[in-house]
Design an enzyme around this catalytic site. Sequence first.
Site, PDB file in Angstrom:
ATOM      1  N   ALA A 130       0.849  -1.187   0.000  1.00  0.00           N
ATOM      2  CA  ALA A 130       0.000   0.000   0.000  1.00  0.00           C
ATOM      3  C   ALA A 130       0.894   1.251   0.000  1.00  0.00           C
ATOM      4  O   ALA A 130       1.879   1.295  -0.729  1.00  0.00           O
ATOM      5  CB  ALA A 130      -0.967  -0.040   1.182  1.00  0.00           C
ATOM      6  N   SER A 131       0.605   2.241   0.841  1.00  0.00           N
ATOM      7  CA  SER A 131       1.348   3.502   0.776  1.00  0.00           C
ATOM      8  C   SER A 131       2.750   3.443   1.352  1.00  0.00           C
ATOM      9  O   SER A 131       3.512   4.410   1.223  1.00  0.00           O
ATOM     10  CB  SER A 131       0.553   4.608   1.469  1.00  0.00           C
ATOM     11  OG  SER A 131      -0.547   4.994   0.676  1.00  0.00           O
ATOM     12  N   VAL A 132       3.134   2.345   1.975  1.00  0.00           N
ATOM     13  CA  VAL A 132       4.545   2.171   2.338  1.00  0.00           C
ATOM     14  C   VAL A 132       5.391   2.136   1.067  1.00  0.00           C
ATOM     15  O   VAL A 132       6.608   2.361   1.104  1.00  0.00           O
ATOM     16  CB  VAL A 132       4.722   0.904   3.212  1.00  0.00           C
ATOM     17  CG1 VAL A 132       6.185   0.542   3.405  1.00  0.00           C
ATOM     18  CG2 VAL A 132       4.067   1.126   4.585  1.00  0.00           C
TER      19      VAL A 132
END
Length: 401
Positions: A111-113
């Site tokens: 995801a946004s990592v």
Amino acid sequence: MAFSNFQSLLIRGAAACALILSFSACSQSEELIVEEDCELHVEAPETFTPTVATKLGKQVDSLFTQLHKRRGFNGTVLVTKYDQIIYRGAFGYADFKTKDTLSTQTVFQLASVSKQFTAVAVMMLKEQGKLNYEDSLQVYIPDFPYKGITIKQLLTHRSGLPNYTYFSDELWPDRKVDLSNDDVLSMMAVHKPNIYYQPDRTFSYSNTGYALLASVVEKASGQPFAEFMHEHIFEPLKMNSTYTFNHELVAQTGKVASGHIGGRRKRLPDYQDTVLGDKGMYSTVEDLYKWDQALYTQKLVRRETLEEAFSPTGKFNRKDESYGYGWRIKQLESGDTVVYHGGLWHGFNTYFLRNPNDHSSIIVLSNLTNGSLNYMKDVRNFMYPARPKNAQRPVQVASAR
């Protein structure tokens, strides 16, 4: 926000690298140590014995066991301190239907990592002289319709651009057809969805910005984004279980976790999963540990470049927090300043925190979005308890190794 402790560690570490280089060059019997491989190392105190590390690991295990039993946490965990892995564990299933159990080698959508990887790719190209942070987007995408937006504004979420994950729902004609980064650019050029605010006016988290950065990486490097990431980051760091979204790889049952939403319902990939840069990276907690350790070296970018990425930029909407390049920056009650990022996407929830003061990290990957990661504050408070107001933080000595 206090940030001088981390900066001083960086400076001392760089000086130590230079000393090692000087010494090695003077002796034929010593192995030459290349500066880019020097690591910023924080010596563990004498009190941090193997027994203490083992006890700490057991306490972390107890925390996540309770999180699993009481809050339904389903995922993998890796925790470090003083560059040592003190705990790794897996709880639950990669797929609730098939009952494939998770392991720390199971691959998850980050995801946004993912954003921190995109940011480092931009930093690498900046060091190579192929782009500048203040460049306008039109330098790389001539028909981009929004003026006055720079690469730095994309990195720091200050572009004001509309979110493609929303406007593509209205503008993309067939959701059975994968959406690409070029398609996002085409939609913006043709339809010109309204901006949220003028560039650099304020912080507003933007998936569009990081999708555009992936396109900039392609234009500046002359390589497809996925190829650039593999050749220049994943392969050199031996992150062998890390890659960008690929239908065939994601379909590897057991090896790759399936995302699940409420009621443990499987969430299959859809047309937006194929847009990269803001998300779309897949990895394991084991590979993310390699990434964590590499960020204490100069294998990818110079230390001063990374220092800038970990520095607050502009006004932020929270008093104790800011944003750098692909990382949130937070002042803890312990007095430490950490960098971290979370992610939430299509049945995946992720969390990655790094504390440069003691070279510790908390890496958590979950494939069940049931709110269990809302309790990461409890884990954080355990690892970094608040100190009494008058207590001084012990100064760690940085050296190269």
